[in-house]
Design a protein around this motif. Structure first.
Motif, short mmCIF file in Angstrom:
data_model
loop_
_atom_site.label_atom_id
_atom_site.label_comp_id
_atom_site.label_asym_id
_atom_site.label_seq_id
_atom_site.Cartn_x
_atom_site.Cartn_y
_atom_site.Cartn_z
N PHE A 199 -5.92 13.38 14.65
CA PHE A 199 -4.73 13.02 15.41
C PHE A 199 -3.50 12.68 14.56
CE2 PHE A 199 -8.38 11.78 18.09
CZ PHE A 199 -8.13 12.58 19.19
N LEU A 200 -3.70 12.24 13.33
CA LEU A 200 -2.57 11.75 12.54
C LEU A 200 -2.06 12.74 11.51
CD1 LEU A 200 -3.76 8.07 11.92
CD2 LEU A 200 -2.34 8.97 13.78
N LEU A 201 -2.91 13.63 11.05
CA LEU A 201 -2.51 14.61 10.06
C LEU A 201 -2.43 16.00 10.67
CD1 LEU A 201 -4.73 13.47 7.03
CD2 LEU A 201 -2.36 12.84 7.52
N ALA A 202 -1.71 16.87 9.99
CA ALA A 202 -1.63 18.26 10.45
C ALA A 202 -3.04 18.87 10.47
CB ALA A 202 -0.71 19.06 9.54
N PRO A 203 -3.36 19.68 11.48
CA PRO A 203 -4.72 20.20 11.64
C PRO A 203 -5.26 20.95 10.43
CG PRO A 203 -3.42 20.61 13.61
CD PRO A 203 -2.47 20.09 12.57
N HIS A 204 -4.37 21.63 9.69
CA HIS A 204 -4.85 22.45 8.57
C HIS A 204 -5.21 21.62 7.34
CE1 HIS A 204 -0.61 21.82 7.56
NE2 HIS A 204 -0.95 22.03 6.30
N ILE A 205 -4.81 20.34 7.30
CA ILE A 205 -5.05 19.51 6.12
C ILE A 205 -6.54 19.41 5.80
CG2 ILE A 205 -4.88 17.17 5.18
CD1 ILE A 205 -2.24 18.60 5.18
N ILE A 206 -7.36 19.32 6.83
CA ILE A 206 -8.80 19.15 6.62
C ILE A 206 -9.39 20.29 5.80
CG2 ILE A 206 -9.41 20.30 8.78
CD1 ILE A 206 -11.23 17.30 7.20
N ASN A 207 -8.78 21.47 5.89
CA ASN A 207 -9.31 22.64 5.17
C ASN A 207 -9.10 22.56 3.67
OD1 ASN A 207 -10.11 23.94 7.62
ND2 ASN A 207 -7.98 24.56 7.96
N TYR A 208 -8.21 21.68 3.24
CA TYR A 208 -7.92 21.55 1.81
C TYR A 208 -8.65 20.36 1.17
CZ TYR A 208 -4.19 24.87 2.81
OH TYR A 208 -3.49 25.99 3.20
N VAL A 209 -9.39 19.64 1.97
CA VAL A 209 -10.13 18.49 1.46
C VAL A 209 -11.42 18.96 0.80
CG1 VAL A 209 -11.34 16.38 2.10
CG2 VAL A 209 -9.18 16.96 3.22
N ASN A 210 -11.68 18.48 -0.42
CA ASN A 210 -12.91 18.86 -1.11
C ASN A 210 -13.34 17.76 -2.06
OD1 ASN A 210 -11.74 19.35 -3.88
ND2 ASN A 210 -10.56 20.87 -2.71
N LEU A 211 -14.46 17.98 -2.72
CA LEU A 211 -15.01 17.00 -3.66
C LEU A 211 -14.89 17.47 -5.10
CD1 LEU A 211 -18.25 15.81 -1.80
CD2 LEU A 211 -15.98 14.77 -1.80
N ASP B 264 0.83 -1.21 0.00
CA ASP B 264 0.00 0.00 0.00
C ASP B 264 0.86 1.26 0.00
OD1 ASP B 264 -2.90 1.07 0.50
OD2 ASP B 264 -1.60 2.19 1.86
N PRO B 265 0.62 2.18 -0.94
CA PRO B 265 1.46 3.39 -1.03
C PRO B 265 1.11 4.46 -0.01
CG PRO B 265 -0.21 3.43 -2.73
CD PRO B 265 -0.35 2.10 -2.03
N THR B 266 -0.05 4.35 0.64
CA THR B 266 -0.49 5.40 1.55
C THR B 266 0.03 5.21 2.97
OG1 THR B 266 -2.53 4.26 2.22
CG2 THR B 266 -2.61 5.60 0.21
N GLY B 267 0.34 3.97 3.35
CA GLY B 267 0.81 3.70 4.69
C GLY B 267 -0.29 3.53 5.71
N ILE B 268 -1.48 4.01 5.39
CA ILE B 268 -2.61 3.91 6.31
C ILE B 268 -3.75 3.11 5.72
CG2 ILE B 268 -3.86 5.98 5.56
CD1 ILE B 268 -4.29 6.62 8.54
N GLY B 269 -3.66 2.83 4.43
CA GLY B 269 -4.72 2.10 3.75
C GLY B 269 -5.10 0.77 4.38
#
Length: 224
Positions: A164-176, A92-97
């Motif tokens: 807990f696992l990603l930087a807090p600001h990452i969620i702001n860049y997630v979209n559809l 798995d290339p993601t490490g968390i998959g």
């Protein structure tokens, strides 16, 4: 060839028959872990993934694990799920998959197993698990419940990852934007994506293992 199912109750743990069955279950799990490893090595590099998410649009690995459960039983299925998930880390290339794959697949084993043993304990059924789950109504009901549990587990897993696992600001860049909906962002996007991708994969995880186990396999061998 007509499929035959044993309707006898579970064998006592001390009997040779029980030990023989457990040996077959372990061997079956090993075979399917090997199959999932080979398939993972071949398809993981070429699986189409959703841009920006790293999620495979379709992943057949869980189909292999659930098929193992339906053919060889609950012990074999759980061993295959655990062993196959560990094997995934090598590809798995993601490490968390693999963590997500484990929790996404777990309900499709745990729910029917739990319902079956509750039914046995309350004397609502006396037949073996394979004969019990062969019923379309029983299988369908348990898989619907499993689908709901899968969605809840995946929402929880995404919350853990983004909190807990990603930087807090990452969620702001997630979209559809992949779906042409760039204005749906952050947690709204995560919730919608979790429901959509897991519902899509669940269709294959439910239908294909059932067809393989109860329609395809009986044509070539007798299942006891």
């Amino acid at each position: 060839m007509k499929t035959e199912f044993s309707t006898s109750s579970a064998e006592p743990a001390s009997t040779p028959s029980f030990r023989h069955n457990v040996t077959i279950e372990i061997a079956g799990a090993a075979i399917f872990i090997g199959i999932s490893a080979v398939v993972s090595a071949i398809i993981t590099p070429i699986l189409p993934r959703i841009p920006g998410w790293g999620i495979a649009i379709f992943d057949p690995i869980s189909i292999i694990w659930i098929t193992c459960f339906l053919i060889f039983g609950w012990r074999s299925g759980l061993i295959c799920l655990a062993g196959g998930s560990v094997i995934l880390f090598f590809f798995d290339p993601t490490g968390i998959g693999p963590f997500f794959k484990f929790f996404a697949t777990l309900p499709f084993l745990a729910v029917p197993i739990a319902i079956y043993f509750i039914s046995k304990a309350t004397r609502k059924t006396e037949i073996d698990m394979k004969s019990w789950i062969f019923g379309v109504k029983v299988y369908g009901l348990s898989m619907i419940i499993a689908w709901g549990a899968r969605i809840l587990l995946m929402l929880w897993a995404n919350w853990v990852m983004f909190t807990f696992l990603l930087a807090p600001h990452i969620i702001n860049y997630v979209n559809l934007s992949f779906f042409g909906l760039p204005d749906i962002k952050a947690w709204d996007a995560v919730i919608i994506m979790a429901i959509l991708i897991n519902s899509w994969q669940s269709i294959f995880d439910v239908i294909i293992p059932y067809l393989i186990t109860f329609k395809l396999v009986p044509k070539y061998m007798q299942i006891s």
